[in-house]
Design an enzyme around this catalytic site. Sequence first.
Site, PDB file in Angstrom:
ATOM      1  N   ILE A 135      47.913  41.219  39.230  1.00 52.55           N
ATOM      2  CA  ILE A 135      48.324  39.896  39.712  1.00 52.55           C
ATOM      3  C   ILE A 135      48.455  38.958  38.508  1.00 52.55           C
ATOM      4  O   ILE A 135      47.557  38.893  37.665  1.00 52.55           O
ATOM      5  CB  ILE A 135      47.299  39.328  40.722  1.00 52.55           C
ATOM      6  CG1 ILE A 135      47.117  40.322  41.891  1.00 52.55           C
ATOM      7  CG2 ILE A 135      47.739  37.964  41.232  1.00 52.55           C
ATOM      8  CD1 ILE A 135      46.021  39.908  42.866  1.00 52.55           C
TER       9      ILE A 135
ATOM     10  N   ASP B   3      39.783  35.995  46.563  1.00 53.69           N
ATOM     11  CA  ASP B   3      39.548  37.223  47.337  1.00 53.69           C
ATOM     12  C   ASP B   3      40.611  37.398  48.421  1.00 53.69           C
ATOM     13  O   ASP B   3      41.097  38.504  48.672  1.00 53.69           O
ATOM     14  CB  ASP B   3      38.163  37.180  48.004  1.00 53.69           C
ATOM     15  CG  ASP B   3      37.042  37.444  47.004  1.00 53.69           C
ATOM     16  OD1 ASP B   3      37.369  37.796  45.846  1.00 53.69           O
ATOM     17  OD2 ASP B   3      35.862  37.279  47.380  1.00 53.69           O
TER      18      ASP B   3
ATOM     19  N   GLU C 159      41.752  42.382  39.726  1.00 55.33           N
ATOM     20  CA  GLU C 159      43.044  42.007  40.326  1.00 55.33           C
ATOM     21  C   GLU C 159      44.108  43.053  40.013  1.00 55.33           C
ATOM     22  O   GLU C 159      45.282  42.788  39.997  1.00 55.33           O
ATOM     23  CB  GLU C 159      43.472  40.611  39.834  1.00 55.33           C
ATOM     24  CG  GLU C 159      43.845  40.521  38.363  1.00 55.33           C
ATOM     25  CD  GLU C 159      42.685  40.093  37.449  1.00 55.33           C
ATOM     26  OE1 GLU C 159      41.512  40.337  37.819  1.00 55.33           O
ATOM     27  OE2 GLU C 159      42.966  39.533  36.373  1.00 55.33           O
TER      28      GLU C 159
END
Lengths: 103, 321
Positions: free
Chosen positions: B178, B194, B220
């Site tokens: 990400i 989250d 991530e």
Amino acid sequence: MDPIRSVYENDSDMADLVRSFVAEAPNRAQLLDDLLSGGELDELQRLAHQLKGAGGGYGFTLVTDVAARLEDALKEGAAESVIKERTSTLCEVLRAVRAPEGG
Amino acid sequence: MNPEAPNPNRVLVVDDSEFIHELVRARLREEGLQVEHQLTGEAGLRHAIDVQPDMILLDIELPDLNGFEVCRQLKERAETRTIPVIFLTGQSDTAAKVRGLDLGAVDYVIKPFDDVELRARVRAALRTKRLQDLLQQQSFLDGLTGLWNRGYLDHRLEGELNIARRYERRLSLLLGDIDHFKRVNDSFGHLFGDYVIQRIAEALSTHARRSDIACRYGGEEFALLLPSAGIDEAALVAERLRIAVEASPFHLRGTQLQVTISFGVASTEGLDPVTNESLIARADRALYNAKEAGRNCVHICVPDQPGAICSFTDFQSQLSD
């Protein structure tokens, strides 16, 4: 030698298997004879070992006992006369096993 | 490991005597097991790798590989390691028993065997196997997303690489990260972070084929393993995923937040040596390049040009050339 019956001959799960073992037994006896006369002692030992493992399972404890004695003799490199005698005993036993008729 | 399926109870008998095959089959009949058999160590090993039975009854004296060696190899391979092995053998000496059990067998039964005892021991081994599968499944799941975790990826990748090598099949791996996730966390808090991770995990699951393995690789970072897929197919999947994430902004307290993800894509084509590490390293390099190139993009390790990495757009135009 008197006929030898399987202790499982009246066990419905086992009757067919006992018959097929009995049908095959004379061929194994012949093979044992052939291996001995051909001097193929390793193969002879393998076959004795197999018969030791299978015999009792099919209800022929005597096959297991006699085959174990032959296997031991071969493992220990016993005298030829001993091997010969034990092979012929095993052959006799294999030729004496019987199954009930039918199936 | 296939934890979703009901236990198929497949038992493999490896023994050089057909008398024993038939006997075991008859004696296990009332357990409702599917009994399969092989006459040699080599064939038994191959069978175990191919069908992954629920347990193996293994003889020691076999014409080629002996049972000890078969057991050793079973315990060495990721895909067969957890299959319980019971030695079923005429060797009754203590040294053989100890050796068999130390090689990882769960039990040791001497021929000629007692049928009632064999059934009880088989039941016990299968019971343990079921619990072990359940436990392993738990330990391989990521708590936040429900995806597989990194431990599972490592485990599964080893097995899939073995399959790919054996059947000369391709295998591809996507690594996704990400973009600027720290900023999301810092601006909106960890709970929201989250939530973002969960949503992206959902997107990954939605776009994966049934046979693909979706994992949360790290904080991530995500991984998607694509069995039987080549680099071109994998690149397309990555690009589709990237677009899906880009097209689904998040909304929080009246603000719209665009989250993006970068992908590195690699396959086993032209890879040498083919190992877990080499494939992951390839995908990781491609991911690094994607980040360097400005993020929100897919970069691909080009199989026939060692070391070459290009963007999805360049890769597509190369394909159409």
